[in-house]
Design a protein around this motif. Structure first.
Motif, PDB file in Angstrom:
ATOM      1  N   GLN A 145       0.021 -30.477  -9.782  1.00 20.67           N
ATOM      2  CA  GLN A 145       0.259 -30.440  -8.341  1.00 20.67           C
ATOM      3  C   GLN A 145       1.006 -31.683  -7.866  1.00 20.67           C
ATOM      4  N   TYR A 148       4.701 -30.987  -8.507  1.00 15.35           N
ATOM      5  CA  TYR A 148       5.300 -30.059  -7.545  1.00 15.35           C
ATOM      6  C   TYR A 148       5.454 -30.680  -6.158  1.00 15.35           C
ATOM      7  N   HIS A 149       4.460 -31.401  -5.713  1.00 12.80           N
ATOM      8  CA  HIS A 149       4.546 -32.010  -4.384  1.00 12.80           C
ATOM      9  C   HIS A 149       5.574 -33.135  -4.351  1.00 12.80           C
ATOM     10  N   CYS A 153       7.679 -29.292  -3.067  1.00  8.66           N
ATOM     11  CA  CYS A 153       7.025 -27.988  -2.899  1.00  8.66           C
ATOM     12  C   CYS A 153       5.876 -28.108  -1.898  1.00  8.66           C
ATOM     13  N   ILE A 154       5.656 -27.016  -1.172  1.00  4.84           N
ATOM     14  CA  ILE A 154       4.554 -26.950  -0.216  1.00  4.84           C
ATOM     15  C   ILE A 154       3.789 -25.651  -0.447  1.00  4.84           C
ATOM     16  N   GLU A 155       2.624 -25.530   0.175  1.00  2.00           N
ATOM     17  CA  GLU A 155       1.862 -24.291   0.060  1.00  2.00           C
ATOM     18  C   GLU A 155       2.720 -23.138   0.582  1.00  2.00           C
ATOM     19  N   LEU A 173       2.699 -21.903  -4.229  1.00  2.00           N
ATOM     20  CA  LEU A 173       3.646 -22.855  -3.621  1.00  2.00           C
ATOM     21  C   LEU A 173       5.005 -22.212  -3.368  1.00  2.00           C
TER      22      LEU A 173
END
Length: 177
Positions: A145, A148-149, A153-155, A173
């Motif tokens: 995570q 990705y963040h 990336c976001i939810e 995501l």
């Protein structure tokens, strides 16, 4: 160390391609959504792919190429050290998403920028497929995570029910292309 990135075809995707690739991760903390809030939980396990997992992967990646998606490999001195795949199926309320179905970097090559470069290449593939966003059903480990963040990336605004039900512990995501 010079990394070459190439698009792989169905014919090139064989079990021997993954000899020496190490999908190993020692996980101690994972993200879980409880009562609408994300929480980091103490969840420990070791993920270590064996021949069965690689055989299944080969089948999936061959299918991705066969159905018009993209598979990319990162190679150092001829050895696969990372790969990513993007499926050729638009979905979402406005057909805005395509799925980033895989992105993995061999254990010894993590932290070298290979994952980031593969992600950029996957984004280019998503644009070629006509998508506005990449959709990622992503491993929930703290480290995955964080990757990705860190790249933005976001939810996901919309969850893909099929993907989220198939892997209920994954984080859903998106990334705007």
């Amino acid at each position: 160390m010079s990394t070459n990135y190439i698009q792989l075809t169905e014919k090139e995707i064989e079990l021997q391609l993954f000899q020496g690739f190490r999908r190993h991760q020692e996980v101690s903390r994972c993200w879980r959504k409880e009562n609408g809030k994300w929480q980091l939980k103490d969840i420990s396990f070791v993920e270590d792919w064996g021949e069965a997992e690689y055989a299944f992967l080969v089948k999936c990646l061959k299918n991705t190429d066969h159905t018009g998606g993209f598979v990319f490999g990162a190679f150092d001195e001829g050895r696969l050290v990372g790969f990513a795949s993007v499926e050729n199926k638009l979905f979402g309320s406005k057909n805005q998403y395509v799925q980033l179905s895989c992105i993995h970097v061999s254990e010894e090559s993590r932290g070298t920028g290979i994952g980031k470069r593969l992600f950029v290449i996957a984004c280019e593939a998503g644009r070629r497929l006509g998508a506005e966003k990449l959709y990622i059903s992503a491993h929930s480990s703290k480290e995955s995570q964080a990757f990705y963040h860190a790249i933005g990336c976001i939810e996901a605004k919309e969850y893909n029910r099929e993907l989220s039900e198939a892997e209920p512990c994954d984080c859903q995501l998106e990334f705007v292309l």
